[in-house]
Design a protein around this motif. Structure first.
Motif, PDB file in Angstrom:
ATOM      1  N   TRP A  34       0.807  -1.219   0.000  1.00  0.00           N
ATOM      2  CA  TRP A  34       0.000   0.000   0.000  1.00  0.00           C
ATOM      3  C   TRP A  34       0.851   1.285   0.000  1.00  0.00           C
ATOM      4  CZ3 TRP A  34      -5.399   0.053  -0.238  1.00  0.00           C
ATOM      5  CH2 TRP A  34      -6.016  -1.200  -0.107  1.00  0.00           C
ATOM      6  N   SER A  35       2.123   1.186  -0.318  1.00  0.00           N
ATOM      7  CA  SER A  35       2.962   2.381  -0.330  1.00  0.00           C
ATOM      8  C   SER A  35       2.724   3.181  -1.619  1.00  0.00           C
ATOM      9  CB  SER A  35       4.442   2.004  -0.194  1.00  0.00           C
ATOM     10  OG  SER A  35       4.877   1.260  -1.310  1.00  0.00           O
ATOM     11  N   ARG A  36       3.314   4.363  -1.684  1.00  0.00           N
ATOM     12  CA  ARG A  36       3.061   5.297  -2.783  1.00  0.00           C
ATOM     13  C   ARG A  36       3.679   4.800  -4.087  1.00  0.00           C
ATOM     14  NH1 ARG A  36       5.514   9.865  -5.069  1.00  0.00           N
ATOM     15  NH2 ARG A  36       4.045  11.509  -5.700  1.00  0.00           N
ATOM     16  N   LEU A  37       2.913   4.910  -5.167  1.00  0.00           N
ATOM     17  CA  LEU A  37       3.406   4.550  -6.490  1.00  0.00           C
ATOM     18  C   LEU A  37       4.237   5.689  -7.076  1.00  0.00           C
ATOM     19  CD1 LEU A  37       0.065   3.050  -7.703  1.00  0.00           C
ATOM     20  CD2 LEU A  37       2.198   1.767  -7.629  1.00  0.00           C
ATOM     21  N   LYS A  38       5.244   5.324  -7.885  1.00  0.00           N
ATOM     22  CA  LYS A  38       6.131   6.332  -8.463  1.00  0.00           C
ATOM     23  C   LYS A  38       6.436   6.006  -9.917  1.00  0.00           C
ATOM     24  CE  LYS A  38       8.541   6.899  -4.009  1.00  0.00           C
ATOM     25  NZ  LYS A  38       9.830   6.745  -3.308  1.00  0.00           N
ATOM     26  N   GLY A  39       6.815   7.040 -10.650  1.00  0.00           N
ATOM     27  CA  GLY A  39       7.367   6.891 -11.986  1.00  0.00           C
ATOM     28  C   GLY A  39       6.488   6.150 -12.972  1.00  0.00           C
ATOM     29  N   SER A  40       7.130   5.343 -13.818  1.00  0.00           N
ATOM     30  CA  SER A  40       6.431   4.656 -14.895  1.00  0.00           C
ATOM     31  C   SER A  40       5.435   3.622 -14.374  1.00  0.00           C
ATOM     32  CB  SER A  40       7.445   3.985 -15.828  1.00  0.00           C
ATOM     33  OG  SER A  40       8.282   3.096 -15.110  1.00  0.00           O
ATOM     34  N   VAL A  41       5.676   3.071 -13.180  1.00  0.00           N
ATOM     35  CA  VAL A  41       4.726   2.120 -12.606  1.00  0.00           C
ATOM     36  C   VAL A  41       3.411   2.832 -12.288  1.00  0.00           C
ATOM     37  CG1 VAL A  41       4.259   0.566 -10.678  1.00  0.00           C
ATOM     38  CG2 VAL A  41       6.537   0.651 -11.666  1.00  0.00           C
ATOM     39  N   ARG A  42       3.524   3.997 -11.682  1.00  0.00           N
ATOM     40  CA  ARG A  42       2.317   4.783 -11.391  1.00  0.00           C
ATOM     41  C   ARG A  42       1.581   5.141 -12.679  1.00  0.00           C
ATOM     42  NH1 ARG A  42       1.943  10.573  -8.071  1.00  0.00           N
ATOM     43  NH2 ARG A  42      -0.162  11.122  -8.781  1.00  0.00           N
ATOM     44  N   THR A  43       2.338   5.604 -13.673  1.00  0.00           N
ATOM     45  CA  THR A  43       1.729   5.992 -14.943  1.00  0.00           C
ATOM     46  C   THR A  43       0.983   4.822 -15.574  1.00  0.00           C
ATOM     47  OG1 THR A  43       3.447   7.637 -15.341  1.00  0.00           O
ATOM     48  CG2 THR A  43       2.201   6.882 -17.248  1.00  0.00           C
ATOM     49  N   ALA A  44       1.629   3.676 -15.635  1.00  0.00           N
ATOM     50  CA  ALA A  44       1.019   2.512 -16.272  1.00  0.00           C
ATOM     51  C   ALA A  44      -0.222   2.054 -15.522  1.00  0.00           C
ATOM     52  CB  ALA A  44       2.042   1.376 -16.353  1.00  0.00           C
ATOM     53  N   LEU A  45      -0.163   2.038 -14.196  1.00  0.00           N
ATOM     54  CA  LEU A  45      -1.318   1.597 -13.423  1.00  0.00           C
ATOM     55  C   LEU A  45      -2.488   2.560 -13.611  1.00  0.00           C
ATOM     56  CD1 LEU A  45      -2.491  -0.450 -11.443  1.00  0.00           C
ATOM     57  CD2 LEU A  45      -1.646   0.973  -9.577  1.00  0.00           C
ATOM     58  N   GLU A  46      -2.199   3.874 -13.594  1.00  0.00           N
ATOM     59  CA  GLU A  46      -3.268   4.848 -13.788  1.00  0.00           C
ATOM     60  C   GLU A  46      -3.875   4.721 -15.182  1.00  0.00           C
ATOM     61  OE1 GLU A  46      -1.322   8.522 -12.909  1.00  0.00           O
ATOM     62  OE2 GLU A  46      -1.513   8.291 -10.726  1.00  0.00           O
ATOM     63  N   GLN A  47      -3.044   4.450 -16.190  1.00  0.00           N
ATOM     64  CA  GLN A  47      -3.564   4.243 -17.538  1.00  0.00           C
ATOM     65  C   GLN A  47      -4.449   3.008 -17.602  1.00  0.00           C
ATOM     66  OE1 GLN A  47      -0.067   4.127 -20.011  1.00  0.00           O
ATOM     67  NE2 GLN A  47       0.181   6.362 -20.050  1.00  0.00           N
ATOM     68  N   CYS A  48      -4.054   1.950 -16.899  1.00  0.00           N
ATOM     69  CA  CYS A  48      -4.868   0.729 -16.861  1.00  0.00           C
ATOM     70  C   CYS A  48      -6.247   1.007 -16.274  1.00  0.00           C
ATOM     71  CB  CYS A  48      -4.171  -0.344 -16.033  1.00  0.00           C
ATOM     72  SG  CYS A  48      -2.811  -1.177 -16.869  1.00  0.00           S
ATOM     73  N   LEU A  49      -6.278   1.691 -15.145  1.00  0.00           N
ATOM     74  CA  LEU A  49      -7.543   1.977 -14.477  1.00  0.00           C
ATOM     75  C   LEU A  49      -8.437   2.858 -15.342  1.00  0.00           C
ATOM     76  CD1 LEU A  49      -6.208   2.561 -10.860  1.00  0.00           C
ATOM     77  CD2 LEU A  49      -7.388   0.536 -11.702  1.00  0.00           C
ATOM     78  N   THR A  50      -7.824   3.812 -16.036  1.00  0.00           N
ATOM     79  CA  THR A  50      -8.603   4.683 -16.922  1.00  0.00           C
ATOM     80  C   THR A  50      -9.199   3.898 -18.084  1.00  0.00           C
ATOM     81  OG1 THR A  50      -7.216   6.591 -16.369  1.00  0.00           O
ATOM     82  CG2 THR A  50      -8.502   6.725 -18.394  1.00  0.00           C
ATOM     83  N   LEU A  51      -8.387   3.043 -18.692  1.00  0.00           N
ATOM     84  CA  LEU A  51      -8.880   2.225 -19.796  1.00  0.00           C
ATOM     85  C   LEU A  51      -9.982   1.278 -19.330  1.00  0.00           C
ATOM     86  CD1 LEU A  51      -5.565   1.359 -21.683  1.00  0.00           C
ATOM     87  CD2 LEU A  51      -7.502   2.643 -22.596  1.00  0.00           C
ATOM     88  N   MET A  52      -9.823   0.715 -18.138  1.00  0.00           N
ATOM     89  CA  MET A  52     -10.844  -0.180 -17.606  1.00  0.00           C
ATOM     90  C   MET A  52     -12.186   0.538 -17.448  1.00  0.00           C
ATOM     91  SD  MET A  52      -8.532  -2.304 -14.853  1.00  0.00           S
ATOM     92  CE  MET A  52      -9.928  -3.111 -14.070  1.00  0.00           C
ATOM     93  N   GLU A  53     -12.131   1.815 -17.072  1.00  0.00           N
ATOM     94  CA  GLU A  53     -13.364   2.602 -16.980  1.00  0.00           C
ATOM     95  C   GLU A  53     -13.990   2.786 -18.352  1.00  0.00           C
ATOM     96  OE1 GLU A  53     -12.179   6.171 -14.858  1.00  0.00           O
ATOM     97  OE2 GLU A  53     -13.175   5.409 -13.055  1.00  0.00           O
ATOM     98  N   TYR A  54     -13.175   3.028 -19.372  1.00  0.00           N
ATOM     99  CA  TYR A  54     -13.699   3.178 -20.731  1.00  0.00           C
ATOM    100  C   TYR A  54     -14.435   1.901 -21.169  1.00  0.00           C
ATOM    101  CZ  TYR A  54     -10.800   7.378 -21.379  1.00  0.00           C
ATOM    102  OH  TYR A  54     -10.232   8.634 -21.270  1.00  0.00           O
ATOM    103  N   TYR A  55     -13.887   0.753 -20.768  1.00  0.00           N
ATOM    104  CA  TYR A  55     -14.486  -0.523 -21.169  1.00  0.00           C
ATOM    105  C   TYR A  55     -15.693  -0.909 -20.306  1.00  0.00           C
ATOM    106  CZ  TYR A  55     -10.734  -1.696 -24.431  1.00  0.00           C
ATOM    107  OH  TYR A  55      -9.873  -1.714 -25.509  1.00  0.00           O
TER     108      TYR A  55
END
Length: 631
Positions: free
Chosen positions: A203-224
């Motif tokens: 549950w620690s803070r996300l950083k860098g490209s990992v944060r970016t990729a996870l946020e993109q995944c969640l956004t795409l999942m909402e679109y679907y």
């Protein structure tokens, strides 16, 4: 992104609607039929959209064929009889898979492929994982409907009758855990283990490209329309390093993504698509993703907890959870009976839950992974609790009766969700038939589910226990765990034995033709072949590289007697495991010989011995290095 279409819901699968939607979205240029074989592999191809639009109804009748010997149906689709028809399923959502690296010249949008789930038919008989799940769902709903009609007392504790039921609903959801890393970077196992023990990542803070990729995944999942609920760090991982360019390197983190439940078949379809979406999204951010159950030795593996529930939709539109009790009880009779059915029949369910070497490596004491066939209901009805050491967990929310469900904690990201759900529903149905036909009430079933080992019972096995509110790893000895909850299989061979040693439980899966003898035999052949192939072509190769890298790193003139003794022990292990002589055969060679003659019992024992020797080698080599001043 808002100009793209992400899903064609099952309500819009008429020829007219499909044509209108796709002609308005010319960026969707291909169609791919997605069939699931018995190993959980999904098919993927590119059929030009014009072919599909010219014969939409043909796809519903099996217009496309594939070579069945190229997918996993051993003993069914053979080299001399390989034709397999792909029958599009129109009764589910269809998703569009976009290639964001291929931009259409005309629309300036990414090229899309319409992914259509399909059934795979051999000699006009469905043989794929998806069709098995569909049959189990139909069997469960029809049988339970008939039981309610014949035994109306089964609904006595609810405020509705059989005549009020419009539909029986099977709800399911999965949680997806996975590891992500920068390519070609490896983290130290001891560092990973220490970080896990200190809970530095969870549950620690996300950083860098990992944060970016996870946020993109969640956004795409909402679109679907998947309705994501959360993405966060899991227990595994280490702190990344800052590179010279300011970007993070040596990333090694474990993540989890959760989304909303759906009906059983859609749940399996959603998870399959999301898994590919996650992999591709992280790849576009220059990150590798692995869904292996145990990608790093001695560090937490990745699970995929499967949630299951049963509800009814009444004719007045109201939805009622059949697991929720209206009395002073943890569960209703339907809930208790469902849990009992899974637990009693788990020996024949387990081969479908954990069918790979990797999956069983995760299921070991000490990593919060379940190894015992046991459930937990909670310390009291009034205060729900969670026991993370058991197999089947009860999830309750006193403020939300619809949330009551079971969580099976053994599956991993590569578990075939279609077959897992199918076996779970058949096991649940067996318990329901027992409880309803014998007019069992909540008190009866709770008492039987909570029985002590050796206590008589009508349905559950006398010598076993099935419920514990204790931490089963700390409270019981190894011997007690085996006696009370059964011996956990340690190899694929031991796991598959359940299908041979419990014929009466196997009949539960075969009821109403859900699992036919030919399908069960094909599954066993497929899993056995994969087990043997992985050992000989992956595990031995990986171990060989590890053994060769366990080299002497001390200099003789600076070595002490302890260093020499440590190295001698390591070298003896290296030779015992891998090196043949005229007078001695190594473990590697014994394994290859047992595989060649198909002596699977011997192969199973040798695999366990090999893993134990490799663990000893790692420990010895770690101690050896720690005692050296100059490396």
């Amino acid at each position: 992104m808002k100009n793209l279409i992400y899903v064609i819901p099952k309500e819009n699968h008429s020829d007219k609607d499909i044509k209108e939607i796709l002609l308005a979205h010319s960026e969707v240029k291909f169609v791919s039929l997605v069939g699931i074989d018995l190993s959980g592999n999904d098919t993927d191809e590119r059929i030009p959209m014009t072919i599909f639009l010219n014969d939409i109804s043909g796809f519903a009748k099996g217009a496309i064929q594939t070579d069945g010997s190229s997918v996993v149906f051993p003993g069914i689709a053979t080299l001399n009889n390989a034709k397999t028809d792909m029958l599009a399923d129109f009764d589910c959502n269809w998703f569009i898979d976009y290639n964001y690296e291929n931009i259409d010249f005309e629309t300036k949008l990414p090229v899309g492929t319409l992914k259509i789930p399909c059934l795979l038919l051999h000699n006009n008989i469905p043989v794929d994982s998806r069709s098995i799940l569909k049959k189990s769902i139909n069997c469960f709903k029809t049988t339970l409907h008939n039981l309610f009609k014949e035994y109306p007392s089964a609904l006595a504790s609810f405020d509705f009758s059989y005549e009020d039921i419009d539909e029986i609903l099977l709800t399911s959801a999965t949680e997806l855990e996975f590891w992500v890393k920068t390519p070609n970077d490896d983290a130290d196992i001891e560092e990973l283990s220490t970080s896990q023990e200190l809970k530095e990542q969870y549950w620690s803070r996300l950083k860098g490209s990992v944060r970016t990729a996870l946020e993109q995944c969640l956004t795409l999942m909402e679109y679907y329309g998947f309705e994501p609920e959360m993405g966060h760090k899991e227990v595994g991982g280490v702190k990344a390093q800052l590179g010279e360019t300011g970007s993070l390197t040596h990333i090694m983190e474990q993540l989890e993504i959760d989304w909303k439940f759906s009906d059983a078949l859609q749940c399996a379809d959603n998870e399959l698509f999301i898994r590919n979406l996650v992999r591709e999204t992280f790849r576009r951010n220059s990150l590798d993703v692995t869904f292996l159950a145990k990608p790093v030795q001695d560090v937490a593996g990745s699970g995929k907890h499967v949630h299951i529930g049963v509800a009814v939709k009444l004719k007045n539109g109201k939805r009622v959870n059949l697991f929720t009790s209206t009395k002073k009880h943890f569960l209703s009779t339907i809930g208790y009976a469902s849990a009992m059915g899974i637990l009693k029949n788990y020996e024949v369910i387990n081969p479908f839950i954990s069918p790979t070497n990797d999956s069983l490596r995760r299921l070991k004491p000490g990593f919060e992974a379940p190894v015992c066939i046991v459930t937990s209901l909670g310390h009291s009805v009034d205060v729900p609790s969670r026991n993370r050491s058991i197999l089947l967990a009860l999830i309750r929310d006193l403020d939300n009766p619809l949330a009551t469900r079971f969580e099976l904690r053994a599956p991993n990201p590569h578990t075939n969700t279609y077959l897992a759900l199918a076996t779970l529903y058949m096991g649940m149905l067996d318990g329901l038939v027992y409880a309803i036909k014998n007019n069992k009430c909540e008190d009866d079933l709770l008492s039987e589910l909570s029985k002590a080992p050796g206590e008589d019972s009508e349905y559950l096995e006398k010598h076993r226990a099935y419920r514990s509110e204790e931490n089963v790893f700390d409270f019981y000895t190894d011997e007690d765990r085996e006696e009370y909850f059964g011996k956990a299989p340690k190899t694929i061979y031991e796991n598959l034995l359940g299908l041979d040693e419990y014929p009466e439980k196997l009949e539960v899966l075969k009821a109403h033709g859900v699992f036919t003898p030919s399908l069960l035999n094909s599954f066993k052949m497929a899993i056995t072949t994969r087990w043997v192939t992985e050992i000989n072509n992956r595990i031995l190769n990986a171990y060989a590289e590890e053994i060769r890298n366990s080299k002497m790193i001390h200099t003789p003139e600076k070595a002490l007697d302890l260093d020499l003794a440590n190295w001698q022990k390591i070298n003896d292990l290296r030779h015992f495991i891998m090196k043949d002589t005229y007078s001695k055969t190594s473990l590697f060679t014994k394994i290859k010989e047992a595989s060649k003659v198909e002596n699977y019992k011997e192969l199973s024992a040798l695999q366990l011995e090999l893993d134990a020797q490799m663990e000893e080698l790692r420990l010895c080599y770690s101690n050896y290095k720690k005692n050296l001043l100059d490396i």
